[in-house]
Structure formats: structure tokens, C-alpha cells
Scaffold this motif. Structure first.
Motif, PDB file in Angstrom:
ATOM      1  N   VAL A  68     -42.296 -36.768 -76.737  1.00  0.00           N
ATOM      2  CA  VAL A  68     -43.731 -36.636 -76.452  1.00  0.00           C
ATOM      3  C   VAL A  68     -43.906 -35.954 -75.097  1.00  0.00           C
ATOM      4  O   VAL A  68     -42.975 -35.901 -74.292  1.00  0.00           O
ATOM      5  CB  VAL A  68     -44.487 -37.998 -76.453  1.00  0.00           C
ATOM      6  CG1 VAL A  68     -44.513 -38.613 -77.843  1.00  0.00           C
ATOM      7  CG2 VAL A  68     -43.903 -38.972 -75.443  1.00  0.00           C
ATOM      8  N   GLY A  69     -45.103 -35.447 -74.858  1.00  0.00           N
ATOM      9  CA  GLY A  69     -45.430 -34.833 -73.576  1.00  0.00           C
ATOM     10  C   GLY A  69     -44.525 -33.652 -73.258  1.00  0.00           C
ATOM     11  O   GLY A  69     -44.184 -32.853 -74.133  1.00  0.00           O
ATOM     12  N   ALA A  70     -44.116 -33.566 -72.002  1.00  0.00           N
ATOM     13  CA  ALA A  70     -43.285 -32.440 -71.575  1.00  0.00           C
ATOM     14  C   ALA A  70     -42.004 -32.366 -72.409  1.00  0.00           C
ATOM     15  O   ALA A  70     -41.519 -31.276 -72.737  1.00  0.00           O
ATOM     16  CB  ALA A  70     -42.944 -32.598 -70.098  1.00  0.00           C
ATOM     17  N   SER A  71     -41.469 -33.515 -72.782  1.00  0.00           N
ATOM     18  CA  SER A  71     -40.205 -33.530 -73.528  1.00  0.00           C
ATOM     19  C   SER A  71     -40.363 -32.923 -74.916  1.00  0.00           C
ATOM     20  O   SER A  71     -39.437 -32.298 -75.449  1.00  0.00           O
ATOM     21  CB  SER A  71     -39.679 -34.959 -73.625  1.00  0.00           C
ATOM     22  OG  SER A  71     -39.446 -35.450 -72.318  1.00  0.00           O
ATOM     23  N   SER A 112     -35.991 -37.274 -74.089  1.00  0.00           N
ATOM     24  CA  SER A 112     -36.849 -38.154 -73.290  1.00  0.00           C
ATOM     25  C   SER A 112     -36.235 -38.318 -71.913  1.00  0.00           C
ATOM     26  O   SER A 112     -35.099 -38.790 -71.783  1.00  0.00           O
ATOM     27  CB  SER A 112     -36.957 -39.529 -73.954  1.00  0.00           C
ATOM     28  OG  SER A 112     -37.547 -40.447 -73.067  1.00  0.00           O
ATOM     29  N   ARG A 113     -36.982 -37.919 -70.894  1.00  0.00           N
ATOM     30  CA  ARG A 113     -36.468 -38.052 -69.540  1.00  0.00           C
ATOM     31  C   ARG A 113     -36.112 -39.502 -69.236  1.00  0.00           C
ATOM     32  O   ARG A 113     -35.044 -39.789 -68.725  1.00  0.00           O
ATOM     33  CB  ARG A 113     -37.516 -37.524 -68.542  1.00  0.00           C
ATOM     34  CG  ARG A 113     -37.142 -37.712 -67.098  1.00  0.00           C
ATOM     35  CD  ARG A 113     -35.848 -36.962 -66.788  1.00  0.00           C
ATOM     36  NE  ARG A 113     -35.443 -37.073 -65.405  1.00  0.00           N
ATOM     37  CZ  ARG A 113     -34.529 -37.917 -64.944  1.00  0.00           C
ATOM     38  NH1 ARG A 113     -33.940 -38.771 -65.756  1.00  0.00           N
ATOM     39  NH2 ARG A 113     -34.187 -37.912 -63.674  1.00  0.00           N
ATOM     40  N   SER A 114     -37.032 -40.408 -69.572  1.00  0.00           N
ATOM     41  CA  SER A 114     -36.784 -41.818 -69.248  1.00  0.00           C
ATOM     42  C   SER A 114     -35.766 -42.441 -70.194  1.00  0.00           C
ATOM     43  O   SER A 114     -35.098 -43.414 -69.844  1.00  0.00           O
ATOM     44  CB  SER A 114     -38.090 -42.610 -69.336  1.00  0.00           C
ATOM     45  OG  SER A 114     -38.579 -42.542 -70.662  1.00  0.00           O
ATOM     46  N   THR A 117     -39.051 -43.978 -73.856  1.00  0.00           N
ATOM     47  CA  THR A 117     -40.405 -43.800 -74.386  1.00  0.00           C
ATOM     48  C   THR A 117     -40.482 -44.330 -75.814  1.00  0.00           C
ATOM     49  O   THR A 117     -39.666 -43.983 -76.678  1.00  0.00           O
ATOM     50  CB  THR A 117     -40.795 -42.302 -74.301  1.00  0.00           C
ATOM     51  OG1 THR A 117     -40.780 -41.955 -72.921  1.00  0.00           O
ATOM     52  CG2 THR A 117     -42.166 -42.039 -74.868  1.00  0.00           C
ATOM     53  N   PRO A 168     -40.585 -36.584 -66.173  1.00  0.00           N
ATOM     54  CA  PRO A 168     -40.373 -35.604 -67.241  1.00  0.00           C
ATOM     55  C   PRO A 168     -40.970 -34.243 -66.906  1.00  0.00           C
ATOM     56  O   PRO A 168     -40.348 -33.210 -67.150  1.00  0.00           O
ATOM     57  CB  PRO A 168     -41.117 -36.219 -68.438  1.00  0.00           C
ATOM     58  CG  PRO A 168     -41.304 -37.662 -68.115  1.00  0.00           C
ATOM     59  CD  PRO A 168     -41.251 -37.811 -66.632  1.00  0.00           C
ATOM     60  N   GLU A 255     -51.637 -33.479 -65.954  1.00  0.00           N
ATOM     61  CA  GLU A 255     -50.849 -34.506 -65.263  1.00  0.00           C
ATOM     62  C   GLU A 255     -50.780 -34.298 -63.751  1.00  0.00           C
ATOM     63  O   GLU A 255     -50.803 -35.260 -62.995  1.00  0.00           O
ATOM     64  CB  GLU A 255     -49.425 -34.592 -65.852  1.00  0.00           C
ATOM     65  CG  GLU A 255     -49.410 -35.182 -67.258  1.00  0.00           C
ATOM     66  CD  GLU A 255     -48.022 -35.630 -67.692  1.00  0.00           C
ATOM     67  OE1 GLU A 255     -47.241 -36.110 -66.857  1.00  0.00           O
ATOM     68  OE2 GLU A 255     -47.715 -35.476 -68.885  1.00  0.00           O
TER      69      GLU A 255
HETATM   70  O1  LIG Z   1     -39.705 -37.720 -71.281  1.00  0.00           O
HETATM   71  P1  LIG Z   1     -40.220 -39.096 -71.427  1.00  0.00           P
HETATM   72  O2  LIG Z   1     -39.670 -40.039 -70.405  1.00  0.00           O
HETATM   73  O3  LIG Z   1     -40.015 -39.608 -72.831  1.00  0.00           O
HETATM   74  O4  LIG Z   1     -41.778 -39.068 -71.175  1.00  0.00           O
HETATM   75  C1  LIG Z   1     -42.642 -38.418 -72.067  1.00  0.00           C
HETATM   76  C2  LIG Z   1     -44.023 -38.232 -71.470  1.00  0.00           C
HETATM   77  O5  LIG Z   1     -44.575 -39.471 -71.067  1.00  0.00           O
HETATM   78  C3  LIG Z   1     -45.160 -39.372 -69.783  1.00  0.00           C
HETATM   79  O6  LIG Z   1     -44.262 -39.954 -68.878  1.00  0.00           O
HETATM   80  C4  LIG Z   1     -46.529 -40.008 -69.729  1.00  0.00           C
HETATM   81  O7  LIG Z   1     -46.512 -41.306 -70.212  1.00  0.00           O
HETATM   82  C5  LIG Z   1     -45.253 -37.882 -69.532  1.00  0.00           C
HETATM   83  O8  LIG Z   1     -45.270 -37.571 -68.166  1.00  0.00           O
HETATM   84  C6  LIG Z   1     -44.042 -37.364 -70.234  1.00  0.00           C
HETATM   85  O9  LIG Z   1     -44.116 -35.995 -70.513  1.00  0.00           O
END
Ligand SMILES: O=P(O)(O)OC[C@H]1O[C@](O)(CO)[C@@H](O)[C@@H]1O
Length: 384
Positions: A68-71, A112-114, A117, A168, A255
Motif C-alpha cells: 500500500v502507499g509508496a510501497s 513493505s518498508r515496515s 502493514t 516508506p 504525506e
Molecule cells: O511500506 P509500508 O511500511 O508497508 O507502509 C505503507 C504505507 O503506509 C504508510 O506508512 C501510512 O500508513 C505510508 O507512509 C506508506 O506508504
């Protein structure tokens, strides 16, 4: 000077070196400047972590990118690179569930950076249950890395950094290079060391031209930020790849700066978004602006065209006509032409510039570009 929500955009801030440090406590400008280093490090890490093994068992029936998002933009980039030449469909899933047709013949790449997610972990877990081949990129020792590694797929660790470098939005290139190399190992995308080195050089050159100490009148990142300020940006890409850059700019503006933006792709946007040139938000103030210094100053529609040299001839005609129509209606237009022979080079040219512009816009409004507070609040509310 322009204002939005009572917050003023002050162009002077962009040439105030002390403010550029103070107003950016997490160092988002430094993270944008790190794009070329991200490309080089991610290339090495992807090779070391065995992305090449993705091709050993032959081509999958389809590639699904979960994120999701940038990823999730990583999936859109691979789709755009593969769309016309590759025999394998590429689909990005931004949600909690896999489409019904996805099965053991398919490859799911989780990004996913984190690595935590909710949506991405849920889709990857479902893919594992269905017996899909898995690959991934993101933080190591996370629920996501465990799923991919348990399935025997390559997982490319992305940094251990905290703060802005761990966000991310700030790590797109680190997340993007490994999945593209998976597609390259499958023979779907012509991308290897020399292509990524050329991308890194282009990003380095942009970082030099857009550096904080380079003044607004010669700095393309600051110039673009000033064009964005006080407008409701309508951002169109003139090719599938340029449309990914348009989407990237829109979500970065959201963002980094809490800024609204509309993005689209030609020819589709010529069938609907063009009508906004005749609408109530075009050509004059759209929000009452209590801080305006001059009559007529305030937020208004502005068209930003992210142009790719590889346009369909009809898109070229459509773009040219749209620019004339915008000008006839008093809608200002900014055009950014992507340079480069390889599509990844052109993508880097667009994203590299837009990333700087978005951060400078946030700083011009006095907003900390790393806060993204509302997104975090919502995540916290739904995770209870
Ligand atoms: O890459 P991740 O950690 O899955 O995050 C996905 C998205 O969720 C966010 O952290 C927002 O909740 C965005 O900044 C990011 O693009």
C-alpha cells in the motif's frame, strides 16, 4: 505568498539555509538526496540476497505485487515496465485480499518498508496458504519477512534505519530495485547493474541541481514547489510510467505537505479530468483566502504535465490540445519532460525532481515533511 488552511507558503524560506535544517528536523531533504545511494545499495543487497533465484523455476503465470502507499508504487512501476512487451500480467493489490484467480502458478512480491502493514501481511499470508511463490522487500525480522522466508522466497532487507530514513516515502528506491530485479531475473524487464548505475547517476545529478544551497531561481526542485504552492494540482502522466510518477507526486504532496492533489494519465484524463478546466475550481480563487495579499491570489487549479518521450502519437495530440485548452481557460500549465533512454532513467528524472519539489513545498508552508500525522492516527485508531 499563498496560503492554505491559514498556513502561509513563504518562498523566502526555501533559500534560508538555517530554516531548511530547522524546519526539517527529521532530514527529509537528506533522505531525498540519498536516492542514488539507495539504488546502489539496494542493487548490491538484492544480488547478495538471491533475487536471481526467482527465475530458476521458470516464469510464473502472473506477478502480483502486494503493498500500500509508496510501497504499492513498486507494483505499478513493474506493471508499466512490462505492459507492452512482457508475456506475463502484473497486478498490484492494495488491500487485504488476493483476487480469486491467484494460485500456486503465480508469484507474489510483498513490499513493505515496515514489514508490518496489515494489508500487505494479510495478502502475503493468503498467498502463502494458496501455495504461491513469494518474494519480498522490507524490514527484516518482521511478520512479512517471516512469511516470505518460510515459503523459501528471496527477501531483500531494507535498512534498519529509524526516523525519516525508516519511512516508506523516503525509501522508495530501496524498495523498488529488488522487485525490479526479480522481474529482470524472469526475463521480463531489461534491467541490470549498468541500468541501475545510470539511474543512480541521474538521481545524483538531480540531487546536485536541487540541493538546498542552490537558490530558487536556478533550482528546479524549488521552482516546481513554487509552481505548486497555492494551487490545486492536477498532475497527469503522458505514459504509464509517467503516470506512476504523477501518482507518486500526488501521494508525496499528501504525506509531506498535507496537500491535496489529483493525478491521472493521458489518454484517460482527457475523457474526464479535462472537464475540470471549465469547473468551479478553475481560473479563479476557489477557497476564500483571508491571507491573500492581492485580489485573485489563492488556491486554483494548475495542470502539471509529467511528459515521457515515449508517448502514443494520439496522446501527444491529446496533450497538445489539452495545454491549449488550459491556456484558453486561464488554467496555468507546468510541463516536465523526462530525459533518458531507458524507461527507468526517465522515471528517475521525474520522481527525483518531484520528490524535491514536494519536500520544498512542505517546508515553504512551514510543515514538517516527515510528520504524516493523520495517516498514523488513523492506523492507530483501527489497530485497537
Ligand atoms: O511500506 P509500508 O511500511 O508497508 O507502509 C505503507 C504505507 O503506509 C504508510 O506508512 C501510512 O500508513 C505510508 O507512509 C506508506 O506508504
Amino acid at each position: 505568498m499563498s496560503s492554505a488552511g491559514g498556513v502561509r507558503f513563504e518562498a523566502d524560506r526555501l533559500d534560508d539555509q538555517a530554516y531548511l535544517v530547522e524546519g526539517d528536523p527529521s532530514g527529509m531533504l537528506r533522505s531525498v538526496a540519498s536516492a542514488s545511494a539507495q539504488v546502489r545499495a539496494a542493487y548490491r543487497s538484492a544480488v547478495e540476497n538471491g533475487v536471481g533465484r526467482a527465475g530458476r523455476e521458470g516464469r510464473p503465470r502472473a506477478i502480483v505485487v502486494a503493498g500500500v502507499g509508496a510501497s504499492a508504487l513498486v507494483g505499478d512501476v513493474i506493471e508499466a515496465l512490462c505492459r507492452y512487451g512482457a508475456p506475463v500480467p502484473v497486478v498490484t493489490v492494495r488491500g487485504h485480499r488476493l483476487p480469486g484467480w491467484v494460485g500456486a502458478a503465480d508469484l507474489v512480491i510483498a513490499v513493505s518498508r515496515s514489514g508490518r502493514t496489515e494489508e500487505t501481511v494479510a495478502v502475503t499470508a493468503e498467498a502463502a496458504r494458496r501455495g504461491c511463490a513469494l518474494a519480498g522487500a522490507g524490514t527484516p525480522d518482521t511478520p512479512l519477512s517471516a512469511l516470505v522466508e518460510r515459503a523459501g522466497g528471496p527477501y531483500v532487507p531494507v535498512g534498519g534505519a529509524t526516523g525519516v530514513a525508516g519511512q516508506p516515502m523516503a525509501t522508495l528506491w530501496s524498495l523498488m530495485v529488488p522487485p525490479i530485479l526479480v522481474a529482470a531475473a524472469l526475463g521480463l524487464v531489461p534491467a541490470g547493474e549498468s541500468e541501475f548505475e545510470s539511474v543512480a547517476k541521474r538521481l545524483e545529478d538531480l540531487a546536485h541541481r536541487c540541493r538546498p544551497s542552490s537558490e530558487s531561481f536556478i533550482n528546479p526542485g524549488k521552482t516546481l514547489a513554487m509552481e505548486l504552492a497555492g494551487t490545486l494540482p492536477v498532475i497527469w502522466g503522458t505514459s504509464p510510467l509517467a503516470a506512476v510518477a504523477a501518482h507518486r507526486l500526488a501521494i508525496r504532496l499528501n504525506e509531506d505537505a498535507g496537500y491535496p492533489a489529483i493525478w491521472g494519465e493521458l489518454p484517460e484524463a482527457a475523457h474526464n479530468q479535462i472537464v475540470t478546466f471549465d469547473g468551479p475550481l478553475a481560473g479563479r480563487d476557489v477557497f476564500a483566502d483571508p491571507f491573500a495579499d492581492e485580489p485573485g491570489e489563492g488556491t486554483r487549479l494548475r495542470l502539471f504535465l509529467l511528459r515521457d518521450v515515449e508517448e502514443h502519437p494520439q496522446v501527444t495530440r491529446s496533450r497538445t490540445a489539452a495545454v491549449r485548452m488550459a491556456e484558453d481557460r486561464g488554467v496555468p500549465v507546468s510541463e516536465i519532460l523526462a530525459e533518458g533512454v531507458h524507461p527507468l532513467d526517465r522515471l528517475a528524472a521525474l520522481i527525483g525532481l518531484c520528490d524535491y519539489a514536494s519536500v520544498y513545498l512542505a517546508l515553504g508552508y512551514g510543515t514538517d515533511p516527515a510528520s504524516a500525522a493523520a495517516a498514523r492516527e488513523l492506523q492507530a485508531r483501527i489497530s485497537q
